[in-house]
Every structure is written in C-alpha cells, then in structure tokens.
Design a protein around this motif. Structure first.
Motif, PDB file in Angstrom:
ATOM      1  N   GLU A 201      -1.087  -4.320 -14.870  1.00  0.00           N
ATOM      2  CA  GLU A 201      -0.089  -3.314 -14.488  1.00  0.00           C
ATOM      3  C   GLU A 201      -0.151  -3.027 -12.991  1.00  0.00           C
ATOM      4  O   GLU A 201       0.887  -2.873 -12.331  1.00  0.00           O
ATOM      5  N   ARG A 202      -1.364  -2.942 -12.433  1.00  0.00           N
ATOM      6  CA  ARG A 202      -1.497  -2.716 -10.984  1.00  0.00           C
ATOM      7  C   ARG A 202      -0.906  -3.881 -10.200  1.00  0.00           C
ATOM      8  O   ARG A 202      -0.271  -3.699  -9.162  1.00  0.00           O
ATOM      9  N   SER A 203      -1.103  -5.073 -10.701  1.00  0.00           N
ATOM     10  CA  SER A 203      -0.551  -6.262 -10.048  1.00  0.00           C
ATOM     11  C   SER A 203       0.973  -6.227 -10.067  1.00  0.00           C
ATOM     12  O   SER A 203       1.625  -6.580  -9.080  1.00  0.00           O
ATOM     13  N   ALA A 204       1.532  -5.766 -11.187  1.00  0.00           N
ATOM     14  CA  ALA A 204       2.992  -5.676 -11.301  1.00  0.00           C
ATOM     15  C   ALA A 204       3.548  -4.654 -10.326  1.00  0.00           C
ATOM     16  O   ALA A 204       4.591  -4.886  -9.690  1.00  0.00           O
ATOM     17  N   LEU A 205       2.856  -3.504 -10.183  1.00  0.00           N
ATOM     18  CA  LEU A 205       3.304  -2.484  -9.235  1.00  0.00           C
ATOM     19  C   LEU A 205       3.251  -3.013  -7.806  1.00  0.00           C
ATOM     20  O   LEU A 205       4.171  -2.781  -7.007  1.00  0.00           O
ATOM     21  N   ALA A 206       2.176  -3.693  -7.469  1.00  0.00           N
ATOM     22  CA  ALA A 206       2.043  -4.254  -6.119  1.00  0.00           C
ATOM     23  C   ALA A 206       3.137  -5.265  -5.851  1.00  0.00           C
ATOM     24  O   ALA A 206       3.685  -5.335  -4.740  1.00  0.00           O
ATOM     25  N   ALA A 207       3.478  -6.052  -6.857  1.00  0.00           N
ATOM     26  CA  ALA A 207       4.542  -7.050  -6.696  1.00  0.00           C
ATOM     27  C   ALA A 207       5.884  -6.363  -6.451  1.00  0.00           C
ATOM     28  O   ALA A 207       6.687  -6.820  -5.623  1.00  0.00           O
ATOM     29  N   GLU A 208       6.133  -5.263  -7.170  1.00  0.00           N
ATOM     30  CA  GLU A 208       7.379  -4.507  -6.955  1.00  0.00           C
ATOM     31  C   GLU A 208       7.456  -3.990  -5.526  1.00  0.00           C
ATOM     32  O   GLU A 208       8.512  -4.019  -4.888  1.00  0.00           O
ATOM     33  N   GLN A 209       6.315  -3.492  -5.019  1.00  0.00           N
ATOM     34  CA  GLN A 209       6.273  -2.968  -3.655  1.00  0.00           C
ATOM     35  C   GLN A 209       6.539  -4.076  -2.642  1.00  0.00           C
ATOM     36  O   GLN A 209       7.277  -3.891  -1.676  1.00  0.00           O
ATOM     37  N   ARG A 210       5.952  -5.238  -2.870  1.00  0.00           N
ATOM     38  CA  ARG A 210       6.171  -6.368  -1.956  1.00  0.00           C
ATOM     39  C   ARG A 210       7.624  -6.804  -1.972  1.00  0.00           C
ATOM     40  O   ARG A 210       8.193  -7.138  -0.926  1.00  0.00           O
ATOM     41  N   ARG A 211       8.242  -6.786  -3.153  1.00  0.00           N
ATOM     42  CA  ARG A 211       9.653  -7.157  -3.234  1.00  0.00           C
ATOM     43  C   ARG A 211      10.526  -6.175  -2.471  1.00  0.00           C
ATOM     44  O   ARG A 211      11.482  -6.558  -1.786  1.00  0.00           O
ATOM     45  N   ALA A 212      10.188  -4.865  -2.568  1.00  0.00           N
ATOM     46  CA  ALA A 212      10.953  -3.844  -1.840  1.00  0.00           C
ATOM     47  C   ALA A 212      10.825  -4.044  -0.338  1.00  0.00           C
ATOM     48  O   ALA A 212      11.811  -3.965   0.408  1.00  0.00           O
ATOM     49  N   ASP A 213       9.620  -4.326   0.131  1.00  0.00           N
ATOM     50  CA  ASP A 213       9.407  -4.553   1.560  1.00  0.00           C
ATOM     51  C   ASP A 213      10.114  -5.825   2.030  1.00  0.00           C
ATOM     52  O   ASP A 213      10.717  -5.857   3.100  1.00  0.00           O
ATOM     53  N   ARG A 214      10.027  -6.887   1.197  1.00  0.00           N
ATOM     54  CA  ARG A 214      10.638  -8.155   1.584  1.00  0.00           C
ATOM     55  C   ARG A 214      12.159  -8.040   1.592  1.00  0.00           C
ATOM     56  O   ARG A 214      12.836  -8.535   2.489  1.00  0.00           O
ATOM     57  N   SER A 215      12.700  -7.313   0.626  1.00  0.00           N
ATOM     58  CA  SER A 215      14.142  -7.098   0.568  1.00  0.00           C
ATOM     59  C   SER A 215      14.622  -6.364   1.808  1.00  0.00           C
ATOM     60  O   SER A 215      15.671  -6.668   2.368  1.00  0.00           O
ATOM     61  N   SER A 216      13.818  -5.384   2.271  1.00  0.00           N
ATOM     62  CA  SER A 216      14.162  -4.638   3.477  1.00  0.00           C
ATOM     63  C   SER A 216      14.229  -5.561   4.682  1.00  0.00           C
ATOM     64  O   SER A 216      15.154  -5.515   5.481  1.00  0.00           O
ATOM     65  N   ALA A 217      13.223  -6.414   4.812  1.00  0.00           N
ATOM     66  CA  ALA A 217      13.154  -7.295   5.977  1.00  0.00           C
ATOM     67  C   ALA A 217      14.292  -8.296   6.005  1.00  0.00           C
ATOM     68  O   ALA A 217      14.678  -8.787   7.071  1.00  0.00           O
ATOM     69  N   GLU A 218      14.862  -8.603   4.830  1.00  0.00           N
ATOM     70  CA  GLU A 218      15.922  -9.606   4.755  1.00  0.00           C
ATOM     71  C   GLU A 218      17.303  -9.028   5.024  1.00  0.00           C
ATOM     72  O   GLU A 218      18.283  -9.763   5.093  1.00  0.00           O
TER      73      GLU A 218
END
Length: 345
Positions: A201-218
């Motif tokens: 579950e922690r890994s899934a949350l971290a992945a969601e956060q990375r996707r949000a950051d990556r989406s912002s940068a794009e």
C-alpha cells in the motif's frame, strides 16, 4: 435455648485470595476484549486522514511563519531602540561632562556658582519647574540644562518602549514554539497512520505521488496565456524554474519552499516585495474572481486563506502543496479546499 455466639468471621487470608482472583478475572476479561483485533484502516481511509493532517499542519505552518516574521520585526525594532538609547546616553554624558568641566573651573577660581550647582543636580526637572530659578541662569547655562532635561525624558521613553517590545518578543517566541510543536505533532500523527499500511500500500501511494509530480512536469503548455503584467510574468517564470523542489515548512528557497515561501520568493525575483504569509499576501493588490484570473496572479484557498499559489492558466495553479510533495502544477479543483479569490499584485 437461643445461641448468642457471634457468627464466624471469614478467614482474612481467604478473603484476600478471593479478591485477588476476582480482580485477575476482570483483568483477563478486559485483556480478552482488548485482544479483539481492531479493523485496520484501508489505504484510501489512511490517505484521506493523512491529507487532512497535512492540511492542518499547513495551517499551523502559516501561523508559525507569521509568528516568525513578527519575531524578526521585533528584534530589528528592539535593536534600533537600543542603539538610540546608547547614543542618547553618550550624548547625555557629554553634556554632563561639559557642565562638570565648568564646575571644576569655577571651583579652582574660588567656588562653584549656585547656578552651576543647579545644572549638576540629579533632578534638574525639579528646579526647572521653578521659574524663578531660570532667572538666575545665563542663557548658555539654561540651554544646557534644557538639553539635559530633554535627553533624559527621551531616554526614559525609549527605555520604556524597549521594555514593552522585549515583553512582546517573549510572547511571540512562546507562540512560535507552540506552533512548531503543533506542526510536528500533526506530521508525526500522519506518519504514524502511514506506518499502518502494508509495504504494498505504501508503494502504491508513493507511485501515485510520483505520477502527480511527473504529470505536473509534463504540462509544458501551461503558463503561455497572457500574464497579468510584466512583473507577474517574471514571478511566474521564476516559480516555474523551481518545479520539483521539495515542500519544507517555513522554507523560502532557493532549495525548498512552503506555499507562501514560494510566492514571496517568486515575486522577489521580479523585484516586488510582498508579505511572507498567505494571509498577509491576501490583503495586497486587487482582488479577483476566478474568471478574472491571469497568469501570475496569486490564488488563495480555504476559508482561513492558509494556502496560496500562482495562477498558471487553464484552471491550473503552480504551488508548493504540502509535506511530502514538490513544487508542481495542479488543478484548482483538486487542492482539497475551496478557491476563495485571487489577487493581482
């Protein structure tokens, strides 16, 4: 024949054993109840509770920033008053030295004139209140006495002012400590909740956060709409250069930021000084509705205005969201609190 013998008393040792046994039974019963497994919160529930704690931590952070700014201001004011007092005391000493030199000269000449004795008095106010005394003084001596009197009064006022500011500083430092503990408490509570999640579950949350950051940068097209002004364009450009920098409580750059730290830093790069906290920033410039927003305008969220960012166009903002995130773009509709208004600096 009726018996008058007293009933047999229970053995004291036996009572103690029974009482102990009963207490143990109660304890075992309570422990059995506690042993009932509590329902563990699911990932979504934990995420929602953590988000709320982070919001409360950000509220406390902005109040911490306000107290910190007040402390710095008071420290500067106290330093200025203390410098003025030191200069005034030096000037007063010079005036008294001059009168002392006059007294020495007169003494060597056969005695000190009563008017000079008056000038050297520790309480010249008392004598100045007697108009007849002034008639005994020469104009030069009267001017010297008035200067001493005026400087003494000014020094007394400045010392009183310094005392009051020092009291205010002590109060502000106490508030600062309270706010800091409040933020740390909320963050610790959030971390405790996160620790209840499984590794998956922690890994899934971290992945969601990375996707949000990556989406912002794009989102390369964001910010190309017409800016509110040249300085708003410069501020937005500066903030955009900080995408990916971490959120840190109380930080104002250039390696990390909190929400109002980012906006105040960005406008400083455009040679525009704005207040440090989101609440104070909301009181400057021209207030705007959502339909009036242009790139670079300040945008405020939540009823207490504890969150601020820069409008990026297309319903997006550029901001430092909260602990555990980085400077990034985000939709105004996913901030977690209502949009209140914008401000054009």
């Amino acid at each position: 024949m009726t018996s008058h013998r007293r009933p047999k008393q229970p053995n004291r040792t036996r009572v103690t054993v029974l009482t102990t046994a009963a207490a143990a039974a109660v304890a075992l019963s309570a422990n059995a109840a506690d042993a009932t497994p509590r329902q563990r919160l699911g990932k979504d529930e934990v995420e929602a509770k953590v988000a709320k704690l982070y919001e409360q931590a950000e509220q406390a952070t902005e109040k911490y920033n306000g107290a910190n700014e007040k402390q710095q201001k008071l420290q500067k004011e106290i330093s200025a008053v203390q410098d003025s007092v030191a200069r005034g005391q030096q000037e007063l000493n010079t005036l008294r030295d001059a009168l002392g030199a006059l007294a020495t000269t007169q003494y060597r000449s056969g005695g000190i004139d009563p008017s000079v004795q008056l000038l050297l008095s520790s309480d010249p106010d008392h004598f100045l209140a007697r108009a007849s005394t002034l008639d005994q003084l020469g104009s030069r001596q009267a001017d010297a006495l008035r200067k001493i009197q005026g400087r003494q009064r000014q020094l007394a006022q400045e010392r009183a002012e310094a005392t009051e500011k020092l009291k205010a500083l002590a109060t502000t430092r106490t508030e600062l400590g309270n706010r800091k503990r409040e933020v740390q408490g909320k963050l610790a509570e959030a971390q405790k909740l996160l620790n209840t999640l499984t590794a998956k579950e922690r890994s899934a949350l971290a992945a969601e956060q990375r996707r949000a950051d990556r989406s912002s940068a794009e989102r390369v097209g964001i910010g190309r709409q017409t800016p509110a002004s040249g300085r708003a364009a410069a501020a937005f450009s500066a903030a955009r250069s900080q995408i990916g920098k971490p959120y840190v409580r109380g930080a104002t750059g250039p390696s990390s930021y909190d929400c109002s730290g980012l906006t105040s830093w960005a406008y400083a790069q455009a040679d525009v000084s704005i207040p440090r906290t989101s609440e104070a920033q909301s009181g400057i410039g021209t207030r705007l509705t959502r339909s009036q927003l242009q790139v670079g305008d300040l945008v405020f969220f939540f009823n207490d205005l504890h969150h601020v960012g820069l409008y990026a166009g297309n319903g997006q903002i550029l901001h430092a969201p909260r602990t555990g995130t980085v400077v990034r773009y985000e939709s105004m509709d996913t901030i977690g609190g209502p949009f209140m208004f914008g401000v054009r600096v």
